[in-house]
Design a protein around this motif. Structure first.
Motif, PDB file in Angstrom:
ATOM      1  N   ALA A  14       7.493   9.325   1.570  1.00 14.30           N
ATOM      2  CA  ALA A  14       6.714   8.523   0.635  1.00 14.30           C
ATOM      3  C   ALA A  14       7.367   7.159   0.447  1.00 14.30           C
ATOM      4  O   ALA A  14       8.589   7.038   0.360  1.00 14.30           O
ATOM      5  CB  ALA A  14       6.591   9.236  -0.702  1.00 14.30           C
ATOM      6  N   GLY A  15       6.523   6.136   0.378  1.00 18.54           N
ATOM      7  CA  GLY A  15       7.028   4.787   0.170  1.00 18.54           C
ATOM      8  C   GLY A  15       5.873   3.814   0.123  1.00 18.54           C
ATOM      9  O   GLY A  15       4.727   4.195  -0.144  1.00 18.54           O
ATOM     10  N   VAL A  16       6.146   2.573   0.401  1.00 16.41           N
ATOM     11  CA  VAL A  16       5.141   1.523   0.339  1.00 16.41           C
ATOM     12  C   VAL A  16       5.221   0.678   1.600  1.00 16.41           C
ATOM     13  O   VAL A  16       6.300   0.206   1.983  1.00 16.41           O
ATOM     14  CB  VAL A  16       5.330   0.628  -0.905  1.00 16.41           C
ATOM     15  N   ARG A  17       4.066   0.494   2.223  1.00 22.24           N
ATOM     16  CA  ARG A  17       3.967  -0.404   3.372  1.00 22.24           C
ATOM     17  C   ARG A  17       3.568  -1.787   2.864  1.00 22.24           C
ATOM     18  O   ARG A  17       2.596  -1.933   2.146  1.00 22.24           O
ATOM     19  CB  ARG A  17       2.934   0.097   4.369  1.00 22.24           C
ATOM     20  N   PHE A  18       4.321  -2.791   3.279  1.00 20.79           N
ATOM     21  CA  PHE A  18       4.023  -4.174   2.927  1.00 20.79           C
ATOM     22  C   PHE A  18       3.576  -4.917   4.184  1.00 20.79           C
ATOM     23  O   PHE A  18       4.140  -4.717   5.272  1.00 20.79           O
ATOM     24  CB  PHE A  18       5.260  -4.878   2.362  1.00 20.79           C
TER      25      PHE A  18
ATOM     26  N   ILE B 135       6.737  -4.143   6.773  1.00 24.11           N
ATOM     27  CA  ILE B 135       7.878  -3.240   6.590  1.00 24.11           C
ATOM     28  C   ILE B 135       7.431  -2.072   5.727  1.00 24.11           C
ATOM     29  O   ILE B 135       6.536  -2.227   4.880  1.00 24.11           O
ATOM     30  CB  ILE B 135       9.097  -3.951   5.946  1.00 24.11           C
ATOM     31  N   PHE B 136       8.015  -0.916   5.950  1.00 21.27           N
ATOM     32  CA  PHE B 136       7.809   0.243   5.100  1.00 21.27           C
ATOM     33  C   PHE B 136       9.099   0.484   4.333  1.00 21.27           C
ATOM     34  O   PHE B 136      10.159   0.678   4.939  1.00 21.27           O
ATOM     35  CB  PHE B 136       7.457   1.483   5.929  1.00 21.27           C
ATOM     36  N   ILE B 137       9.008   0.446   2.997  1.00 19.74           N
ATOM     37  CA  ILE B 137      10.185   0.676   2.167  1.00 19.74           C
ATOM     38  C   ILE B 137      10.030   2.035   1.504  1.00 19.74           C
ATOM     39  O   ILE B 137       9.135   2.231   0.680  1.00 19.74           O
ATOM     40  CB  ILE B 137      10.352  -0.427   1.105  1.00 19.74           C
ATOM     41  N   PRO B 138      10.880   2.999   1.883  1.00 20.04           N
ATOM     42  CA  PRO B 138      10.747   4.351   1.328  1.00 20.04           C
ATOM     43  C   PRO B 138      11.290   4.421  -0.099  1.00 20.04           C
ATOM     44  O   PRO B 138      12.096   3.596  -0.530  1.00 20.04           O
ATOM     45  CB  PRO B 138      11.581   5.189   2.284  1.00 20.04           C
TER      46      PRO B 138
ATOM     47  N   ARG C 176       0.842  -1.203   0.000  1.00 22.84           N
ATOM     48  CA  ARG C 176       0.000   0.000   0.000  1.00 22.84           C
ATOM     49  C   ARG C 176       0.875   1.250   0.000  1.00 22.84           C
ATOM     50  O   ARG C 176       1.550   1.548   1.001  1.00 22.84           O
ATOM     51  CB  ARG C 176      -0.898   0.007   1.227  1.00 22.84           C
ATOM     52  N   PRO C 177       0.914   2.017  -1.117  1.00 23.89           N
ATOM     53  CA  PRO C 177       1.661   3.281  -1.112  1.00 23.89           C
ATOM     54  C   PRO C 177       1.085   4.239  -0.081  1.00 23.89           C
ATOM     55  O   PRO C 177      -0.133   4.371   0.056  1.00 23.89           O
ATOM     56  CB  PRO C 177       1.456   3.807  -2.537  1.00 23.89           C
ATOM     57  N   MET C 178       1.960   4.902   0.653  1.00 25.17           N
ATOM     58  CA  MET C 178       1.531   5.853   1.680  1.00 25.17           C
ATOM     59  C   MET C 178       2.714   6.715   2.089  1.00 25.17           C
ATOM     60  O   MET C 178       3.841   6.527   1.618  1.00 25.17           O
ATOM     61  CB  MET C 178       0.974   5.116   2.905  1.00 25.17           C
TER      62      MET C 178
END
Length: 722
Positions: A141-145, A182-185, A133-135
């Motif tokens: 800005a990044g994506v939470r998995f 995990i959140f990957i920026p 989920r991009p957020m």
């Protein structure tokens, strides 16, 4: 800044060896920010980087760079900042420099409420919780998995952004839910990704597609794709407001069932597939010209490898990329609604493919699937079955159903289930009730259609009355019996009347949709037309009678693509419909008749309002086995009845008397033997007068000419067929 002793600052923490060899199940205990009094120790792991520097925020504004020390040959870098100071990472690779936030500097992502929703199995928008989920987190800005794998020792996100190296982004386990996050920026929509999972036995299997992915690659590629969070702009507000009336028990519902890839191929090339925009331009007008109220799509969820007969979908949340991006599918549905056409989707909640890049054996255990599958499932590549006794799995499936209805504005689902063993039937029934209750609450006006495989009573009865709560149920029994009847030599059809008559006794046991479905399109490796009795002319006449019989019988209607074209050959899912032959007179006539049947069905209330109630049907002639003639009336309150008569022999029946409830002029509103349909034109010059001559229990009757292998509809009403 106070400095720690180098032995403390640059010491390699316990567990780092597991990080180096890819077995670390708790990377946040090693990597990221770790307070040591007045300073925070920062550890990052970049195995193939040339160097890593810290970009640290100054107290008086601006940023300063500071080197990090590589403390071993595995790729662990250590530095420090003032306690609480903001920082970024500047990573120098062989081919460039990347500046990014530290994925291991972010706090816990999923809330307790979100994890409780997942664990409870309650219907929720889990696709907004799980998956990619991009957020923005802390304005980055990044994506939470987030992925469910409670028995895994380690789970990592892999993709183009980390050269598919599972040691780069191992995730954090939320033990209470078995969810890794995990959140990957610095990444966003369009990126490909999968999960690399180290199971409890220390084995790394094939990379797994995301069970909650909203988009996927075109097969045979199998990666999931991150989707932008921006919603589609819909223009179907009026349709959505009124669709409950369009799909009610009393409404005329006629569904054109379509396998989208094989309906038509661009330039006829079997290797090509039409986009959703192309289908909106070509399929939609074809269905509307045919008078259909709905298009019924066979599963458009991603399949593991093209079309395999009986193959369950792999991605329960993503439309197949073969037809374009997800927003293309949304445009298709919006275009259908603009042309007053509903869209119903086949949805498979009971079985999953054994493909090892999918949900099967997801974390090294039977997680999504039933722990005791049939012995041949994995060995022979047969489908596995979802473990419907598990709350998390039920929540996963119900969230999928709700997603299609809410995100894509679909008007209904056809729930495709297979028969289950006796010991699992109650489990299945509980799940289906939960599903239908959730849809009724969240998406009022949507229809849920049961497969014909459900044999329990009360399938379409409300859950509050002990039923399963479906809107309608497929009925393939009558069409199959009728087809078998039409395959017999006409000389012997009279002996089979009892089977047809018996179907009237069960016509209202559920709220049915009469289906000439895709299974009938390839039964015994032959098309229906090729199986019918007689020469070429008789086969065509039998086909017209078959369809006219179904449209005159109580129940909603469904027709699989190709039958409206009188297609001679068997359906080939790897090919397309025979569009060359569609210009032949027989095909043109059949298509015209199907359109007229649908327009009559919609225009005459007696033909649709009583589809689901016994008062909508009554026999007139059911015992003329010698002439193989049937006749019945369709009724609706405050509307003229429709008389349906069929002659199942290739002999014209002149001066055939039929009882009717009213005297006066009965207009011939359909003659399946009409010349424009390809018939001989035997009929009654547009209608007949009924006189005071009793017959078949009525005080009035009319004398008709019954066309050979033909059907007549007569009514005293005149309707607008536009």
């Amino acid at each position: 800044m106070p400095r720690l002793d180098d032995k403390i600052l640059y010491s390699i923490p316990d567990g780092a060896g597991a990080l180096f060899d890819g077995t670390c199940g708790d990377p946040f205990s090693i990597l990221g920010r770790h307070n040591a009094g007045s300073v925070d120790i920062i550890r990052v792991f970049y195995r193939d980087a040339r160097r890593v520097r810290l970009v640290v925020a100054r107290r008086n504004g601006g940023w300063t760079e500071r080197p990090m020390r590589r403390v071993d040959d595995g790729g662990l870098y250590i530095g420090h900042v003032s306690a609480g100071a903001a920082y970024r990472l500047k990573v120098t690779w062989a081919d460039g420099v990347e500046e990014t936030a530290d994925p291991y500097s972010f706090p816990l992502l999923l809330s307790e409420h979100e994890m409780d929703l997942f664990l409870s199995g309650r219907p929720a928008r889990l696709e907004q919780v799980m998956g990619a989920r991009p957020m923005r987190v802390e304005d980055v800005a990044g994506v939470r998995f987030a992925v469910w794998a409670p028995h895994a020792r380690r789970v990592s996100v892999v993709g183009d952004f980390n050269i598919w190296d599972g040691r780069r982004h191992p995730m954090r386990l939320r033990h209470e839910a078995g969810i890794w996050e995990i959140f990957i920026p610095g990444i966003g929509a369009g990126e490909r990704y999968k999960y690399e999972i180290l199971d409890h036995n220390g084995r790394i299997g094939p990379h797994k597609s995301d069970p909650f992915a909203l988009c996927a690659e075109i097969p045979p590629a199998t990666a999931s794709i991150i989707v932008a969070p921006s919603p589609f702009t819909w223009t179907d507000g009026e349709w959505m407001r009124d669709r409950g009336l369009r799909q009610a028990d009393e409404a005329p519902i006629a569904i054109y069932e379509v396998h989208a890839p094989s309906w038509r191929r661009p330039t006829g090339d079997p290797a090509l597939t039409m986009s959703w925009d192309d289908l909106a331009r070509e399929l939609l007008p074809h269905a509307r010209d045919g008078g259909f109220s709905h298009i019924g799509l066979m599963p458009v969820m991603e399949h593991p490898s093209g079309w395999v007969w009986g193959c369950p979908p792999l991605g329960l949340f993503c439309p197949s990329a073969r037809h374009g991006p997800p927003e293309g599918f949304a445009r298709f549905v919006d275009a259908c609604h603009a042309m007053q056409t509903g869209v119903i989707l086949d949805w498979v909640p009971d079985r999953l493919p054994p493909d090892m890049h999918g949900n099967a054996c997801f974390d090294g255990t039977a997680l999504y699937e039933h722990p005791h599958p049939p012995a041949t499932s994995l060995m022979e590549g047969r489908p596995l079955f979802y473990d419907l006794g598990r709350r998390e799995v039920r929540g996963f499936l119900i969230s999928s159903a709700l997603m299609w209805l809410e995100r894509y504005h679909l008007d209904g689902l056809r729930v495709d289930t297979q028969p289950v063993p006796a010991e699992r039937q109650e489990e299945m029934a509980v799940f289906l009730r939960e599903l239908n209750e959730a849809i009724a609450e969240r998406v009022p006006g949507a229809v849920v259609i049961a497969s014909d495989t459900l044999s329990a009573s009360g399938v379409t009865a409300p859950v509050t009355h002990g039923g399963m709560g479906f809107s309608f149920q497929w009925n393939t029994a009558l069409p199959r019996m009728l087809a078998a009847y039409m395959e017999r030599d006409p000389l012997w059809r009279g002996g089979d009347h009892a089977g047809i008559i018996a179907r009237s006794d069960t016509a209202f046991s559920e709220k049915f949709i009469l289906c000439h479905a895709h299974v009938e399109g390839m039964r015994d490796g032959r098309s229906l037309l090729s199986r019918l009795a007689g020469d070429a002319w008789q086969k065509q006449a039998c086909m017209r009678t078959y369809l006219s019989f179904m449209w005159g019988w109580p129940g909603k209607k469904l027709l699989f693509m190709g039958l409206e074209l009188a297609q001679q050959g068997v359906w080939n899912p790897e090919g397309q419909l025979d569009w060359e032959a569609s210009r032949l007179p027989a095909s043109v006539g059949m298509r015209r008749m199907v359109g007229d049947l649908n327009r009559l069905y919609r225009a005459y209330p007696a033909l649709h309002r009583g589809d689901c109630v016994p008062d909508g049907f009554s026999w007139v002639i059911r015992d003329d086995t010698q002439n193989s003639v049937f006749a019945w009336l369709r009724h609706a309150a405050d509307s003229a009845p429709v008389l349906v008569i069929c002659n199942m022999t290739p002999v014209v029946r002149h001066d055939y008397r039929v009882g009717v409830p009213y005297r006066g002029y009965w207009r011939e509103i359909l003659n399946s033997d009409a010349v424009e349909y390809g018939g001989a034109g035997v009929g009654n010059a547009g209608g007949v007068h009924a006189h005071d001559h009793g017959a078949h229990g009525f005080e009035h009757s009319c004398v008709l000419s019954l066309p050979p292998l033909g059907m007549l509809y007569l009514s005293m009403a005149q309707a607008d067929l536009s």
